[in-house]
Design a protein around this motif. Sequence first.
Motif, PDB file in Angstrom:
ATOM      1  N   VAL A  22       9.249  -9.172  -0.978  1.00  0.00           N
ATOM      2  CA  VAL A  22       8.957  -7.774  -0.632  1.00  0.00           C
ATOM      3  C   VAL A  22       7.484  -7.499  -0.908  1.00  0.00           C
ATOM      4  O   VAL A  22       6.804  -8.288  -1.572  1.00  0.00           O
ATOM      5  CB  VAL A  22       9.826  -6.778  -1.442  1.00  0.00           C
ATOM      6  CG1 VAL A  22      11.301  -6.971  -1.159  1.00  0.00           C
ATOM      7  CG2 VAL A  22       9.539  -6.872  -2.919  1.00  0.00           C
ATOM      8  N   ASP A  23       7.004  -6.375  -0.395  1.00  0.00           N
ATOM      9  CA  ASP A  23       5.636  -5.957  -0.703  1.00  0.00           C
ATOM     10  C   ASP A  23       5.578  -5.462  -2.142  1.00  0.00           C
ATOM     11  O   ASP A  23       6.542  -4.841  -2.632  1.00  0.00           O
ATOM     12  CB  ASP A  23       5.196  -4.828   0.232  1.00  0.00           C
ATOM     13  CG  ASP A  23       5.009  -5.309   1.670  1.00  0.00           C
ATOM     14  OD1 ASP A  23       4.695  -6.505   1.852  1.00  0.00           O
ATOM     15  OD2 ASP A  23       5.186  -4.486   2.579  1.00  0.00           O
ATOM     16  N   PRO A  24       4.472  -5.697  -2.818  1.00  0.00           N
ATOM     17  CA  PRO A  24       4.360  -5.227  -4.207  1.00  0.00           C
ATOM     18  C   PRO A  24       4.286  -3.702  -4.267  1.00  0.00           C
ATOM     19  O   PRO A  24       3.923  -3.032  -3.300  1.00  0.00           O
ATOM     20  CB  PRO A  24       3.061  -5.863  -4.700  1.00  0.00           C
ATOM     21  CG  PRO A  24       2.299  -6.226  -3.481  1.00  0.00           C
ATOM     22  CD  PRO A  24       3.296  -6.435  -2.386  1.00  0.00           C
ATOM     23  N   VAL A  25       4.644  -3.168  -5.415  1.00  0.00           N
ATOM     24  CA  VAL A  25       4.541  -1.735  -5.667  1.00  0.00           C
ATOM     25  C   VAL A  25       3.072  -1.348  -5.623  1.00  0.00           C
ATOM     26  O   VAL A  25       2.210  -2.077  -6.130  1.00  0.00           O
ATOM     27  CB  VAL A  25       5.151  -1.399  -7.055  1.00  0.00           C
ATOM     28  CG1 VAL A  25       4.893   0.037  -7.443  1.00  0.00           C
ATOM     29  CG2 VAL A  25       6.627  -1.710  -7.070  1.00  0.00           C
ATOM     30  N   GLY A  26       2.789  -0.198  -5.031  1.00  0.00           N
ATOM     31  CA  GLY A  26       1.413   0.281  -4.967  1.00  0.00           C
ATOM     32  C   GLY A  26       0.891   0.721  -6.322  1.00  0.00           C
ATOM     33  O   GLY A  26       1.669   1.027  -7.246  1.00  0.00           O
ATOM     34  N   ALA A  27      -0.412   0.762  -6.428  1.00  0.00           N
ATOM     35  CA  ALA A  27      -1.036   1.143  -7.699  1.00  0.00           C
ATOM     36  C   ALA A  27      -0.661   2.562  -8.105  1.00  0.00           C
ATOM     37  O   ALA A  27      -0.458   2.845  -9.295  1.00  0.00           O
ATOM     38  CB  ALA A  27      -2.549   1.001  -7.595  1.00  0.00           C
ATOM     39  N   SER A  28      -0.519   3.465  -7.142  1.00  0.00           N
ATOM     40  CA  SER A  28      -0.167   4.850  -7.483  1.00  0.00           C
ATOM     41  C   SER A  28       1.255   4.929  -8.047  1.00  0.00           C
ATOM     42  O   SER A  28       1.520   5.693  -8.976  1.00  0.00           O
ATOM     43  CB  SER A  28      -0.310   5.768  -6.275  1.00  0.00           C
ATOM     44  OG  SER A  28       0.576   5.377  -5.244  1.00  0.00           O
ATOM     45  N   GLU A  29       2.168   4.134  -7.508  1.00  0.00           N
ATOM     46  CA  GLU A  29       3.536   4.100  -8.042  1.00  0.00           C
ATOM     47  C   GLU A  29       3.551   3.502  -9.441  1.00  0.00           C
ATOM     48  O   GLU A  29       4.286   3.949 -10.323  1.00  0.00           O
ATOM     49  CB  GLU A  29       4.444   3.290  -7.124  1.00  0.00           C
ATOM     50  CG  GLU A  29       4.695   3.939  -5.773  1.00  0.00           C
ATOM     51  CD  GLU A  29       5.524   3.036  -4.878  1.00  0.00           C
ATOM     52  OE1 GLU A  29       6.699   2.808  -5.209  1.00  0.00           O
ATOM     53  OE2 GLU A  29       4.980   2.562  -3.873  1.00  0.00           O
ATOM     54  N   GLU A  30       2.737   2.470  -9.640  1.00  0.00           N
ATOM     55  CA  GLU A  30       2.645   1.844 -10.959  1.00  0.00           C
ATOM     56  C   GLU A  30       2.069   2.834 -11.970  1.00  0.00           C
ATOM     57  O   GLU A  30       2.533   2.921 -13.109  1.00  0.00           O
ATOM     58  CB  GLU A  30       1.775   0.593 -10.857  1.00  0.00           C
ATOM     59  CG  GLU A  30       1.916  -0.344 -12.018  1.00  0.00           C
ATOM     60  CD  GLU A  30       1.300  -1.687 -11.717  1.00  0.00           C
ATOM     61  OE1 GLU A  30       2.059  -2.625 -11.463  1.00  0.00           O
ATOM     62  OE2 GLU A  30       0.051  -1.789 -11.741  1.00  0.00           O
TER      63      GLU A  30
END
Length: 78
Positions: A26-34
Amino acid sequence: MHDLTVVNGQLSRYVLNYLDADAGQVDPVGASEEWAMAEKLIALARRMQARAKRRAALGESPLSVEGATTPRQLTNGT
């Protein structure tokens, strides 16, 4: 305790997504979500510290400081 349960579920999903992204599934979690997850963890940690401080102030460190501090008698409804 409810907040801890909610964040625990979110953190579990985050870790599983991280592992899936690391495996290229899958695509990694975005920085804003992190960043949002980190903010939730910080807020929860502060609430836990405040709760621990209230418990320590009561002496014997009761489990419940948000409600009644004495055990309730359970009844069978009759």
